[in-house]
Write an enzyme that holds these catalytic residues in place. Structure first.
Site, PDB file in Angstrom:
ATOM      1  N   TRP A 202      -7.827  -3.963 -15.474  1.00 12.32           N
ATOM      2  CA  TRP A 202      -8.978  -4.225 -16.360  1.00 12.32           C
ATOM      3  C   TRP A 202      -9.755  -2.938 -16.611  1.00 12.32           C
ATOM      4  CZ3 TRP A 202     -14.196  -3.441 -15.490  1.00 12.32           C
ATOM      5  CH2 TRP A 202     -15.068  -4.002 -16.429  1.00 12.32           C
ATOM      6  N   HIS A 203      -9.777  -2.044 -15.583  1.00 15.44           N
ATOM      7  CA  HIS A 203     -10.553  -0.807 -15.729  1.00 15.44           C
ATOM      8  C   HIS A 203      -9.923   0.158 -16.713  1.00 15.44           C
ATOM      9  CE1 HIS A 203     -12.395  -2.283 -12.016  1.00 15.44           C
ATOM     10  NE2 HIS A 203     -13.415  -1.546 -12.350  1.00 15.44           N
ATOM     11  N   GLY A 204      -8.647   0.075 -16.933  1.00 10.10           N
ATOM     12  CA  GLY A 204      -8.032   0.987 -17.878  1.00 10.10           C
ATOM     13  C   GLY A 204      -6.535   0.875 -17.866  1.00 10.10           C
TER      14      GLY A 204
ATOM     15  N   PHE B  16     -14.316   1.590 -20.124  1.00  2.00           N
ATOM     16  CA  PHE B  16     -13.553   0.391 -19.775  1.00  2.00           C
ATOM     17  C   PHE B  16     -13.838  -0.715 -20.766  1.00  2.00           C
ATOM     18  CE2 PHE B  16     -14.473   2.210 -15.358  1.00  2.00           C
ATOM     19  CZ  PHE B  16     -13.456   3.129 -15.493  1.00  2.00           C
TER      20      PHE B  16
END
Lengths: 504, 362
Positions: free
Chosen positions: A345-347, A504
């Site tokens: 989800w962060h990248g 993000f």
């Protein structure tokens, strides 16, 4: 427009003044919606006059990159409004499920396309090349809309909660639009649940319930965290992560510790300012941090770090996967999967996948450890209590290495020296193993900075500052905030870096 | 504004904001006294060097590139030693240093140790309010925006408006128009932002990070390099590195301006803001117990700033911008353009300065 910039203060002053002078809740909501979109547009619009000129003449090629970002936001909002109404009006469970699947597919589709399309295509290409198959990979020139990771999760929370019958679908589109685009939390959270925020939207906010002093203090603290601390330590960690092999062990420790400080102060500073800004408009946002670096174990850490994301993942992903309603292996699989997806989800990068996996494995190990030491003696527990916090913090720092590490390029030729993962391993070696990789180092004052920050943080976590502050009369608070601001402005960089979590 | 409900009191609200801003500004002004001059290239190094070694100098030069690149303290001291009047001088010139910044920088120079200081030689130039865009926003540009310097910008604004008001006619297209009246205000605002930032010391503590990012041993080495002070550490640097001569086009342009100056004497223009800036510098030097000497470097520009006669009679002014009196300063082989000289020219100019200096009573 960042919260720490002067223009945000000017913007907020206008929004605040007009908002509280409007009589009806509907008028206030329209005003908030307009202000939120203006705030959002400031991130990509550039010069408004030039933008308007291009728009008027239909010169799409000359428009700034991302001029269509609001369309994604509106599409997401509209779709979830329709889904909410659909679920509310569905006569059978199958139809309700179909509606929620539409919402999940659309929201995750948007997220996957904008955030992960190139990553998956490139990774597939790399894999085919690795196994020796000819691969012709075509990636697209996709730019990530600001805040898409945050607002799609908020949107989904609405659809899922309506589906789970935890709340009624909203009647008016305006209410949902305000919830999703509310500017304090639009681009970097905290991820607010529909269940907690929509009731606030429906009810007219009352000035008497606004804790002005608390909000202004929180905003100031957030400002100090971001503008002074995070920006002050960033050049140190940037220099270290750009060439970890050049630094000695002390330099490596400072580089990694400063990154831990940077990411915490950056994100929690942003969150503090978001909560304070929303608070001044009469809205309560979710608490996102609770002194995470004083966590006693990794499970405790995830109860304290990015709480809005971790609880979202727990409620909507981990529990949906089956949670701990099965065998031990089944639970651990769910834990690992949740954390890997949380990392992703962060990248769109393998760094984040590894980071998530490290946390997932640590959570599993911690569960096993808890089981094994259940019947341990008092002395063992006492020793454990002493080393638990530093040990957890050490592990968190190790995981940050994978979160932060980026490819290293030769300074002169700009040729790739090491990929992100190779760089991470180099940092890991410098941070964890004895011996110096290089000769460069930082000043010994850096250690003093860390000690001072740790003491302040500890005092705050023990609630030794807050109660004293609350006892002060208003005029004294105003004077102290003035003095504090003068001190903070000393360390404010003239040009700011964007908040880390904006990406993000 | 928020509605007047049970807890809201506009008076209290305003009072608390007043207390907040009062404390903010007072504390910012208080801590400003302990802050060093910003670590900007050249300027910061010169101030820091004078902070360490200021006591050994008896003569200091200050001014723009025409001082920084054209006054060689080693030659100045050598010439005066030969004439039986030994000096130890330092070049505190900076690229683009003109009032109001010149006054601020002079104040900073005078704050440094200066036990032996007797003379301060100041280049006479007019006040520059319309700063080039390339300079705006730099740490050096921010640094000089204090209250006395903003007052000078205010004087400049009033003078500009007085001049514009004399020719103001909103209907006549050939005379001053509304937009022209606004332009000086916009200039004033371009200084007001840096003034606010500077008053609040925005980012002034960042030098700590810049220093701590380097290991102590390496830091000491870097701090001792003093690159901007030149090889002899006297503050002089050759102009533009290696550039020492004019090309054909530059030479032709220079000769044209030179011919014009020979036939038409320079016009001395009146400028109340520049007068005030010069007077402030003169007073600062006198207050420090030293003697101010003003000089006009050799230029073929057709407009020269000189203080008004009532001020001029209290000042020592050496005007080197007279091609009839100082022909050797205007030889093309000594020039880089109509306002600058090359190193050879700088040597000649420095000797001319030393000659005038030697004439001063002991």
């Amino acid at each position: 427009m960042l919260f720490v910039e002067f223009r945000f203060l000017a913007f907020f002053l206008v929004v605040f003044s007009v908002y509280w002078s409007l009589r009806t809740n509907t008028a206030r909501k329209w005003w908030l919606l307009g202000a939120s979109h203006f705030f959002y547009a400031c991130f990509f619009i550039g010069d408004p006059a030039v933008f308007w000129d291009h728009l008027r003449h239909g010169q799409w090629a000359k428009m700034p990159a991302g001029w269509w970002f609001p369309a994604v936001l509106w599409a997401s909002t509209t779709m979830d409004y329709i889904v909410g109404r659909g679920i509310g009006g569905a006569s059978t469970e199958a139809r309700r499920k179909a509606w929620v699947v539409v919402s999940l597919a659309a929201n995750l589709g948007v997220l996957c396309f904008f955030k992960y399309f190139n990553f998956f295509v490139a990774s597939a290409g790399d894999f085919l090349a690795w196994i020796g198959l000819p691969a012709s990979v075509h990636t697209l020139n996709i730019i990530l809309p600001y805040g898409v990771s945050f607002y799609t999760f908020q949107s989904m929370s609405y659809s899922i909660d309506v589906y789970r019958k935890r709340m009624e679908p909203v009647r008016r589109f305006l209410d949902l639009a305000v919830f999703i685009s509310f500017f304090p939390q639009l681009v970097a959270g905290p991820i607010v649940r529909a269940m907690t925020f929509l009731p606030q939207v429906l009810e007219k906010r009352v000035w008497a319930s606004v804790e002005v002093r608390a909000c202004l203090t929180l905003f100031f603290l957030g400002f100090v965290k971001k503008a002074c601390v995070s920006e002050f330590v960033a050049p140190f960690s940037d220099q270290f992560f750009a060439a970890p092999g050049d630094f000695d062990r002390y330099g490596a420790i400072i580089g990694v510790l400063f990154y831990a400080v940077q990411i915490y102060c950056d994100f929690s500073g942003y969150t503090d300012m978001a909560i304070a800004t929303a608070g001044l408009l009469g809205y309560q946002l979710t608490v996102n941090f609770d002194f995470p670096y004083f966590a006693k174990n990794i499970t405790d850490f995830w109860r304290r770090w990015h709480i809005s994301l971790s609880t979202w993942l727990r409620d909507y992903l981990y529990i949906s996967l089956g949670g701990n309603r099965g065998s031990k292996l089944f639970t651990y699989r769910n834990l690992l999967l949740t954390m890997v997806l949380g990392g992703l989800w962060h990248g769109a990068s393998w760094n984040f996948v590894i980071w998530g996996a490290m946390h997932g494995v640590a959570l599993i190990v911690h569960r096993e450890w808890q089981r094994l030491t259940e019947k341990a003696g008092v002395w063992f527990r006492r020793v454990l209590a002493v080393i638990a916090v530093p040990l957890t913090f050490y592990w968190i720092c190790v995981t940050w290495i994978f979160f932060r590490a980026a490819p290293i390029y030769d300074k002169d030729t700009k040729a790739l020296e090491a990929t992100g993962l190779q760089a991470a391993l180099q940092v890991l070696q410098a941070f964890t193993l004895p011996g110096d990789l290089g000769k460069r180092t930082f000043g010994y004052e850096c250690l003093g900075v860390i000690v001072v920050l740790a003491i302040l943080h500890w005092l705050n976590s023990r609630r030794l500052i807050g109660p004293q502050w609350r006892r002060l009369p208003d005029w004294a608070c105003a004077a102290l905030l003035g003095v504090g601001t003068a001190g903070a402005l000393l360390f404010v960089p003239v040009k700011y870096k964007a908040f880390i979590y904006f990406q993000f | 504004m928020p509605p007047p409900d049970s807890r809201f009191s506009l008076r209290r609200w305003l009072l608390h904001w007043l207390i907040f801003f009062g404390a903010l500004v007072s504390y910012a002004v208080l801590i400003e006294r302990w802050l060093p001059y910003p670590d900007v290239p050249n300027a910061g190094e010169k101030i820091r060097y004078l902070g360490l070694h200021g006591n050994q100098y008896d003569t200091i030069f200050t001014g723009s590139s025409r001082v920084n690149f054209q006054v060689l303290p080693s030659i100045f001291d050598e010439a005066l030693a030969a004439s039986g009047r030994p000096t130890k001088s330092f070049n505190a010139g900076l690229l683009g240093l003109r009032p109001p910044e010149q006054g601020y920088f002079l104040d900073e120079v005078l704050k440094q140790p200066r036990k032996k200081l007797r003379y301060v030689l100041i280049e006479l130039t007019s006040l520059e309010a319309r700063a080039p865009a390339s300079r705006r926003g730099s740490a050096r540009f921010m640094a000089w925006h204090d209250a006395p310097r903003m007052a000078l910008i205010g004087t400049w604004l009033r003078a500009e408006w007085a001049a514009l008001a004399a020719g103001f006619n909103p209907t006549d297209r050939h005379r001053t128009h509304w937009t022209e009246l606004w332009e000086p205000v916009a200039v004033w605002f371009s200084h007001f932002g840096p003034f606010c930032k500077n008053t609040l010391n925005l980012g002034r503590g960042a030098f700590l990070g810049d220093r701590w990012i380097i290991a102590p041993g390496e830091r000491a080495k870097q701090l001792n390099k003093f690159r901007a002070l030149g090889e002899k550490r006297d503050g002089w640097l050759p102009y533009d590195g290696a550039r020492e001569t004019m090309n054909d086009a530059e030479r032709a342009a220079y000769l044209e301006s030179y011919e014009a100056r020979l036939t038409t004497p320079a016009v001395h223009f009146n400028d109340p803001a520049s007068d005030a800036a010069i007077e402030a510098m003169r007073q600062a030097v006198l207050k420090a117990g030293t003697t101010p000497i003003f000089f006009v470097p050799p230029m073929t520009s057709d407009r020269h700033y000189l203080p008004p006669p009532d001020l001029e009679q209290h000042m020592i002014i050496w005007n080197f911008s007279d091609p009839h009196r100082y022909p050797q300063l205007f030889l093309p082989e000594h020039r880089l353009d109509y306002i600058h000289m090359n190193t050879a020219g700088g040597q000649v100019f420095t000797r001319a300065l030393a000659e005038r200096f030697a004439e001063l009573p002991h």
